[in-house]
Design a protein around this motif. Sequence first.
Motif, PDB file in Angstrom:
ATOM      1  N   LEU A   1      -6.851   9.644  -0.806  1.00 23.89           N
ATOM      2  CA  LEU A   1      -6.846   8.727   0.335  1.00 23.89           C
ATOM      3  C   LEU A   1      -5.498   8.024   0.441  1.00 23.89           C
ATOM      4  O   LEU A   1      -4.945   7.874   1.537  1.00 23.89           O
ATOM      5  CB  LEU A   1      -7.972   7.706   0.185  1.00 23.89           C
ATOM      6  CG  LEU A   1      -8.106   6.654   1.292  1.00 23.89           C
ATOM      7  CD1 LEU A   1      -8.414   7.321   2.625  1.00 23.89           C
ATOM      8  CD2 LEU A   1      -9.187   5.644   0.945  1.00 23.89           C
ATOM      9  N   TYR A   2      -4.966   7.599  -0.696  1.00 22.64           N
ATOM     10  CA  TYR A   2      -3.679   6.907  -0.730  1.00 22.64           C
ATOM     11  C   TYR A   2      -2.564   7.819  -0.215  1.00 22.64           C
ATOM     12  O   TYR A   2      -1.654   7.368   0.495  1.00 22.64           O
ATOM     13  CB  TYR A   2      -3.391   6.466  -2.163  1.00 22.64           C
ATOM     14  CG  TYR A   2      -2.081   5.740  -2.358  1.00 22.64           C
ATOM     15  CD1 TYR A   2      -1.964   4.377  -2.075  1.00 22.64           C
ATOM     16  CD2 TYR A   2      -0.958   6.406  -2.832  1.00 22.64           C
ATOM     17  CE1 TYR A   2      -0.771   3.709  -2.258  1.00 22.64           C
ATOM     18  CE2 TYR A   2       0.242   5.741  -3.021  1.00 22.64           C
ATOM     19  CZ  TYR A   2       0.329   4.394  -2.741  1.00 22.64           C
ATOM     20  OH  TYR A   2       1.524   3.736  -2.916  1.00 22.64           O
TER      21      TYR A   2
ATOM     22  N   ALA B   1       3.333   6.165  -7.388  1.00 24.99           N
ATOM     23  CA  ALA B   1       2.054   6.525  -6.786  1.00 24.99           C
ATOM     24  C   ALA B   1       1.034   6.949  -7.835  1.00 24.99           C
ATOM     25  O   ALA B   1      -0.173   6.835  -7.610  1.00 24.99           O
ATOM     26  CB  ALA B   1       2.251   7.645  -5.768  1.00 24.99           C
ATOM     27  N   ASN B   2       1.507   7.433  -8.987  1.00 28.32           N
ATOM     28  CA  ASN B   2       0.556   7.885 -10.001  1.00 28.32           C
ATOM     29  C   ASN B   2      -0.178   6.735 -10.688  1.00 28.32           C
ATOM     30  O   ASN B   2      -1.054   6.959 -11.522  1.00 28.32           O
ATOM     31  CB  ASN B   2       1.250   8.772 -11.052  1.00 28.32           C
ATOM     32  CG  ASN B   2       2.404   8.063 -11.742  1.00 28.32           C
ATOM     33  OD1 ASN B   2       2.512   6.834 -11.728  1.00 28.32           O
ATOM     34  ND2 ASN B   2       3.282   8.847 -12.348  1.00 28.32           N
ATOM     35  N   LEU B   3       0.184   5.491 -10.348  1.00 25.64           N
ATOM     36  CA  LEU B   3      -0.552   4.344 -10.873  1.00 25.64           C
ATOM     37  C   LEU B   3      -1.869   4.120 -10.137  1.00 25.64           C
ATOM     38  O   LEU B   3      -2.742   3.397 -10.623  1.00 25.64           O
ATOM     39  CB  LEU B   3       0.300   3.070 -10.782  1.00 25.64           C
ATOM     40  CG  LEU B   3       1.535   3.000 -11.681  1.00 25.64           C
ATOM     41  CD1 LEU B   3       2.285   1.695 -11.442  1.00 25.64           C
ATOM     42  CD2 LEU B   3       1.143   3.129 -13.148  1.00 25.64           C
ATOM     43  N   ILE B   4      -2.008   4.755  -8.971  1.00 23.38           N
ATOM     44  CA  ILE B   4      -3.246   4.635  -8.204  1.00 23.38           C
ATOM     45  C   ILE B   4      -4.349   5.388  -8.938  1.00 23.38           C
ATOM     46  O   ILE B   4      -4.144   6.524  -9.383  1.00 23.38           O
ATOM     47  CB  ILE B   4      -3.060   5.215  -6.783  1.00 23.38           C
ATOM     48  CG1 ILE B   4      -1.931   4.465  -6.049  1.00 23.38           C
ATOM     49  CG2 ILE B   4      -4.353   5.136  -5.988  1.00 23.38           C
ATOM     50  CD1 ILE B   4      -2.181   2.994  -5.859  1.00 23.38           C
ATOM     51  N   PRO B   5      -5.533   4.785  -9.090  1.00 24.22           N
ATOM     52  CA  PRO B   5      -6.651   5.477  -9.750  1.00 24.22           C
ATOM     53  C   PRO B   5      -6.914   6.840  -9.110  1.00 24.22           C
ATOM     54  O   PRO B   5      -6.793   6.995  -7.886  1.00 24.22           O
ATOM     55  CB  PRO B   5      -7.831   4.527  -9.549  1.00 24.22           C
ATOM     56  CG  PRO B   5      -7.193   3.180  -9.410  1.00 24.22           C
ATOM     57  CD  PRO B   5      -5.892   3.407  -8.708  1.00 24.22           C
TER      58      PRO B   5
ATOM     59  N   LEU C   1       0.818  -1.206   0.000  1.00 24.82           N
ATOM     60  CA  LEU C   1       0.000   0.000   0.000  1.00 24.82           C
ATOM     61  C   LEU C   1       0.857   1.263   0.000  1.00 24.82           C
ATOM     62  O   LEU C   1       0.324   2.370   0.091  1.00 24.82           O
ATOM     63  CB  LEU C   1      -0.936   0.008   1.219  1.00 24.82           C
ATOM     64  CG  LEU C   1      -2.096  -0.994   1.188  1.00 24.82           C
ATOM     65  CD1 LEU C   1      -2.916  -0.898   2.469  1.00 24.82           C
ATOM     66  CD2 LEU C   1      -2.991  -0.763  -0.032  1.00 24.82           C
ATOM     67  N   SER C   2       2.156   1.094  -0.082  1.00 28.73           N
ATOM     68  CA  SER C   2       3.092   2.220  -0.155  1.00 28.73           C
ATOM     69  C   SER C   2       3.821   2.161  -1.495  1.00 28.73           C
ATOM     70  O   SER C   2       4.049   1.067  -2.027  1.00 28.73           O
ATOM     71  CB  SER C   2       4.098   2.149   1.007  1.00 28.73           C
ATOM     72  OG  SER C   2       3.434   2.136   2.256  1.00 28.73           O
ATOM     73  N   PRO C   3       4.226   3.305  -2.039  1.00 25.44           N
ATOM     74  CA  PRO C   3       4.848   3.336  -3.374  1.00 25.44           C
ATOM     75  C   PRO C   3       6.315   2.922  -3.342  1.00 25.44           C
ATOM     76  O   PRO C   3       7.216   3.716  -3.635  1.00 25.44           O
ATOM     77  CB  PRO C   3       4.690   4.799  -3.785  1.00 25.44           C
ATOM     78  CG  PRO C   3       4.758   5.544  -2.494  1.00 25.44           C
ATOM     79  CD  PRO C   3       4.067   4.666  -1.483  1.00 25.44           C
TER      80      PRO C   3
ATOM     81  N   SER D   1       4.547  16.967   3.147  1.00 26.91           N
ATOM     82  CA  SER D   1       5.031  17.560   4.399  1.00 26.91           C
ATOM     83  C   SER D   1       3.914  17.656   5.429  1.00 26.91           C
ATOM     84  O   SER D   1       4.109  17.351   6.614  1.00 26.91           O
ATOM     85  CB  SER D   1       5.613  18.955   4.128  1.00 26.91           C
ATOM     86  OG  SER D   1       6.684  18.892   3.219  1.00 26.91           O
ATOM     87  N   THR D   2       2.724  18.064   4.968  1.00 23.12           N
ATOM     88  CA  THR D   2       1.578  18.190   5.880  1.00 23.12           C
ATOM     89  C   THR D   2       1.163  16.832   6.431  1.00 23.12           C
ATOM     90  O   THR D   2       0.883  16.694   7.629  1.00 23.12           O
ATOM     91  CB  THR D   2       0.389  18.834   5.142  1.00 23.12           C
ATOM     92  OG1 THR D   2       0.780  20.119   4.651  1.00 23.12           O
ATOM     93  CG2 THR D   2      -0.803  18.981   6.076  1.00 23.12           C
ATOM     94  N   VAL D   3       1.132  15.830   5.557  1.00 27.51           N
ATOM     95  CA  VAL D   3       0.735  14.478   5.979  1.00 27.51           C
ATOM     96  C   VAL D   3       1.723  13.934   7.008  1.00 27.51           C
ATOM     97  O   VAL D   3       1.322  13.371   8.042  1.00 27.51           O
ATOM     98  CB  VAL D   3       0.645  13.537   4.766  1.00 27.51           C
ATOM     99  CG1 VAL D   3       0.533  12.070   5.218  1.00 27.51           C
ATOM    100  CG2 VAL D   3      -0.540  13.896   3.891  1.00 27.51           C
ATOM    101  N   VAL D   4       3.016  14.091   6.747  1.00 25.75           N
ATOM    102  CA  VAL D   4       4.032  13.574   7.667  1.00 25.75           C
ATOM    103  C   VAL D   4       3.932  14.254   9.027  1.00 25.75           C
ATOM    104  O   VAL D   4       3.917  13.589  10.076  1.00 25.75           O
ATOM    105  CB  VAL D   4       5.444  13.749   7.074  1.00 25.75           C
ATOM    106  CG1 VAL D   4       6.504  13.421   8.130  1.00 25.75           C
ATOM    107  CG2 VAL D   4       5.627  12.862   5.863  1.00 25.75           C
ATOM    108  N   LEU D   5       3.860  15.566   9.046  1.00 30.23           N
ATOM    109  CA  LEU D   5       3.831  16.303  10.311  1.00 30.23           C
ATOM    110  C   LEU D   5       2.566  15.997  11.111  1.00 30.23           C
ATOM    111  O   LEU D   5       2.638  15.733  12.319  1.00 30.23           O
ATOM    112  CB  LEU D   5       3.928  17.810  10.036  1.00 30.23           C
ATOM    113  CG  LEU D   5       5.284  18.314   9.527  1.00 30.23           C
ATOM    114  CD1 LEU D   5       5.186  19.768   9.089  1.00 30.23           C
ATOM    115  CD2 LEU D   5       6.342  18.170  10.620  1.00 30.23           C
ATOM    116  N   SER D   6       1.423  16.028  10.440  1.00 32.95           N
ATOM    117  CA  SER D   6       0.161  15.810  11.162  1.00 32.95           C
ATOM    118  C   SER D   6       0.027  14.369  11.634  1.00 32.95           C
ATOM    119  O   SER D   6      -0.368  14.117  12.785  1.00 32.95           O
ATOM    120  CB  SER D   6      -1.026  16.196  10.274  1.00 32.95           C
ATOM    121  OG  SER D   6      -1.020  15.467   9.062  1.00 32.95           O
ATOM    122  N   SER D   7       0.351  13.400  10.772  1.00 30.95           N
ATOM    123  CA  SER D   7       0.217  11.992  11.159  1.00 30.95           C
ATOM    124  C   SER D   7       1.198  11.626  12.261  1.00 30.95           C
ATOM    125  O   SER D   7       0.858  10.864  13.177  1.00 30.95           O
ATOM    126  CB  SER D   7       0.410  11.079   9.949  1.00 30.95           C
ATOM    127  OG  SER D   7       1.693  11.250   9.370  1.00 30.95           O
TER     128      SER D   7
END
Length: 256
Positions: A199-200, A189-193, A182-184, A227-233
Amino acid sequence: MLTNTVRHYLDVIVVLAQKDFKVRYRNSVLGFLWSLLNPLAYMVILTLVFSLLLAVNIPNFPAWLLVGLLVWRFFQIGTNQSLFVIVGNPSLINKMYMPRYLIVLSANLANFLGAGLEFAALLPLLVLLGVNLTLYALLLPVVLFLEFFLVFGVSLLLSSLNLKYRDLNQLWDIGLQLGFFLSPIVYAANLIPARYRLLYSLNPMTALIESARSVLIGQSFPSALDSTVVLSSTAIVLLIGYVVFRSLERRFAEEL
């Protein structure tokens, strides 16, 4: 100036981290070299499968793949080892008074040191693979530093829950296998629909892998979304891990 208590805790962290790091390569013929040979072997195998057999169209696929593998390896090893940090150290829990999260922290620091050495060895290898490293590569320690806190948060959660639910290690092994795909790591990552891409992208490991590739291979800053995803998660996982750990901590001695 540091108080005697803080200085004592720092000394404990250093001693435990050194012990964990030495144990990691004890009785190993090649020692630290296994840390490089393992992802290199994966790189060769996956390059043959995806680049030659499946014709993946990613520039410098071996270098691109190796960066993703090492970022994932940092997370995988750190969280896997954390499952047994509390369970495997009853003497530290029962005979030594100190905040128990320091035991988890020291194990994560040992893993952080190992990951740092792996990435230090990766840089000249990337050059050999044709990557033109720029000043953006200096941001790699920031990416690894953020990943360290993500791993620490997950480790607090796993180490405390595994004491109560001893089959958690089996479930986490399945979770890691699922997380790998589930990780690239082996695909872009651009292969994900398109309808699933947002969400991905909320997967913190996706953001960390993409960030590391940006600074090392893409010659750019990590994207604002990554950057936002890493910091917030990382902040959320750290908070949840700490709260759960402290709520279960008082029963550690009874569960061991």
